[in-house]
Design a protein around this motif. Structure first.
Motif, PDB file in Angstrom:
ATOM      1  N   ARG A   1       2.754  -8.757  38.664  1.00 28.65           N
ATOM      2  CA  ARG A   1       3.209  -7.716  37.560  1.00 28.65           C
ATOM      3  C   ARG A   1       2.128  -8.030  36.406  1.00 28.65           C
ATOM      4  O   ARG A   1       1.930  -6.951  35.612  1.00 28.65           O
ATOM      5  N   THR A   2       1.606  -9.037  36.325  1.00 27.87           N
ATOM      6  CA  THR A   2       0.631  -9.224  35.183  1.00 27.87           C
ATOM      7  C   THR A   2      -0.994  -9.177  35.659  1.00 27.87           C
ATOM      8  O   THR A   2      -1.769  -8.495  35.425  1.00 27.87           O
ATOM      9  N   SER A   3      -0.877 -10.018  36.784  1.00 22.62           N
ATOM     10  CA  SER A   3      -2.350 -10.154  37.328  1.00 22.62           C
ATOM     11  C   SER A   3      -3.025  -8.870  38.054  1.00 22.62           C
ATOM     12  O   SER A   3      -4.219  -8.928  38.072  1.00 22.62           O
ATOM     13  N   MET A   4      -1.883  -8.042  38.678  1.00 21.65           N
ATOM     14  CA  MET A   4      -2.589  -6.920  39.188  1.00 21.65           C
ATOM     15  C   MET A   4      -2.266  -5.626  38.515  1.00 21.65           C
ATOM     16  O   MET A   4      -2.662  -4.475  38.915  1.00 21.65           O
ATOM     17  N   LYS A   5      -1.711  -5.708  37.423  1.00 18.04           N
ATOM     18  CA  LYS A   5      -1.734  -4.407  36.458  1.00 18.04           C
ATOM     19  C   LYS A   5      -3.128  -3.878  36.091  1.00 18.04           C
ATOM     20  O   LYS A   5      -3.965  -4.574  35.548  1.00 18.04           O
TER      21      LYS A   5
END
Lengths: 257, 106
Positions: A80-84
């Motif tokens: 949710r954060t690293s691939m945003k």
């Protein structure tokens, strides 16, 4: 003199619009060509069949595998954060090969290099699921593909191929998707060919599919020999189309008829 | 990797008409197709869908080969009391999946 000049200028612009790219203000996602019930399918997560692949992808993200016994999450953490925003920048330049790679190829190279596992075949349920899960994290974000200057020659080559007539029907992509997108082909909207929602669920396929699958289907449709999955020609076309759609919102997983 | 997507309102007022939406992952292979070598692809479909509310059956559907992959089934019911919806899909090749969702009725 002045009125004559104005008419000449108007004629010049008119002829230029017919043969050239779609102006920024007229760009439309394939979504806007759909009927209300198909739009409703895409809009609601519990009605969008693409979400089944996203759920599978979320499970795969955490599954340890390969000789290194690592999961995607072990390096990349919470997607949710690293691939945003990641999918909004693909295809991207790959330093190792000196070529652009699309998101599927990037996931597979991570799988063979870092997880030391067998790469997943193109259009396999697992590869589509992981790609859908990663792409989903960019939903609503503007497409940024092509910002890297190293990509310029590949975008240019993709653009040439887009304009190149080919196949028994002697059609270029541009003949339909630039010049006739406001018309219909056998009752279906032609659309402008902006790949905003891939991987997406096509009702015709009854499945999720990649942009490469869509391009191959279109190329077969003009009765040309389709490039193999993963072929540099296809990746360059993907790259050109995504950079052409720069600034438009990511929709993955989309739904299309 | 079968999975279901369920949409049931978490809360409702007594007497409200509510919509239940379900989406089940399934290929729904018709049994009418053949491979390139001419062999029949065996039928593999969901044949039955059932919804129970607090143990009582409130909705049932039989499914057939003409129904598309990943069947999306929605229906309406009246909210009478708080409780649990239980969904069950049964199909060919021993396919059997369940899911549930709770509702609070005020």
């Amino acid at each position: 003199m002045r009125p004559f000049g104005a008419i000449a200028a108007a004629l010049l612009t008119a002829s230029a619009v017919c043969a050239a790219e779609i102006p920024q203000a007229d760009r439309r996602s394939g979504y806007s060509f759909m009927k209300a019930d198909t739009k409703a399918m895409q809009d609601e997560d519990t009605a969008n069949p693409g979400m089944l692949w996203v759920l599978d992808g979320e499970a795969l993200w955490r599954r340890k595998l390969g000789a290194s016994n690592k999961a995607c999450a072990d390096c990349h953490g919470d997607a949710r954060t690293s691939m945003k925003g990641i999918a909004a920048r693909y295809p991207a330049f790959d330093k190792a090969t000196g070529r652009p790679v699309d998101l599927e190829q990037r996931i597979n190279s991570c799988r063979s290099n870092h997880q030391q596992a067998t790469p997943m075949p193109f259009e396999s349920r697992e590869l589509l699921a992981l790609t859908a899960f990663v792409s989903r994290q960019s939903q609503g974000m503007p497409i940024e593909t092509g910002a890297d200057p190293q990509l310029a020659p590949f975008i240019a080559r993709g653009g040439e191929r887009y304009m190149q007539r080919q196949g028994q029907l002697n059609l270029a992509c541009a003949n339909c998707h630039d010049d006739n997108w406001d018309k219909k082909l056998a009752g279906s909207a032609i659309t402008q060919g902006h790949p905003t929602g891939y991987p997406l669920y096509r009702l015709e396929w009854q499945s999720l599919g990649s942009l490469q699958r869509r391009l191959r289907a279109c190329i077969t449709g003009i009765r040309a020999q389709a490039y193999d999955y993963g072929a540099p020609e296809l990746v360059e076309l993907e790259l050109y189309l995504m950079s052409r759609a720069r600034g438009m919102a990511m929709e993955a997983p989309g739904v299309r008829p | 990797m079968a999975s279901a997507l369920i949409n049931v309102p978490a809360k409702a007022k007594r007497g409200d008409i509510i919509e239940i939406k379900t989406l089940m992952s399934h290929i729904m292979e018709t049994g009418y197709r053949h491979t390139t070598t001419g062999e029949a692809v065996p039928r593999n479909i969901i044949t039955s869908f059932t919804c129970r509310f607090n143990g009582n059956e409130i909705f049932r559907a039989d499914l057939f080969p003409a129904i598309a992959a990943n069947p999306f089934i929605t229906f309406f019911t009246t909210a009478t009391e708080s409780g649990k919806f239980e969904f069950e899909w049964i199909g060919d090749k021993g396919f059997s999946e369940t899911a549930s969702a709770s509702i609070t009725v005020e």
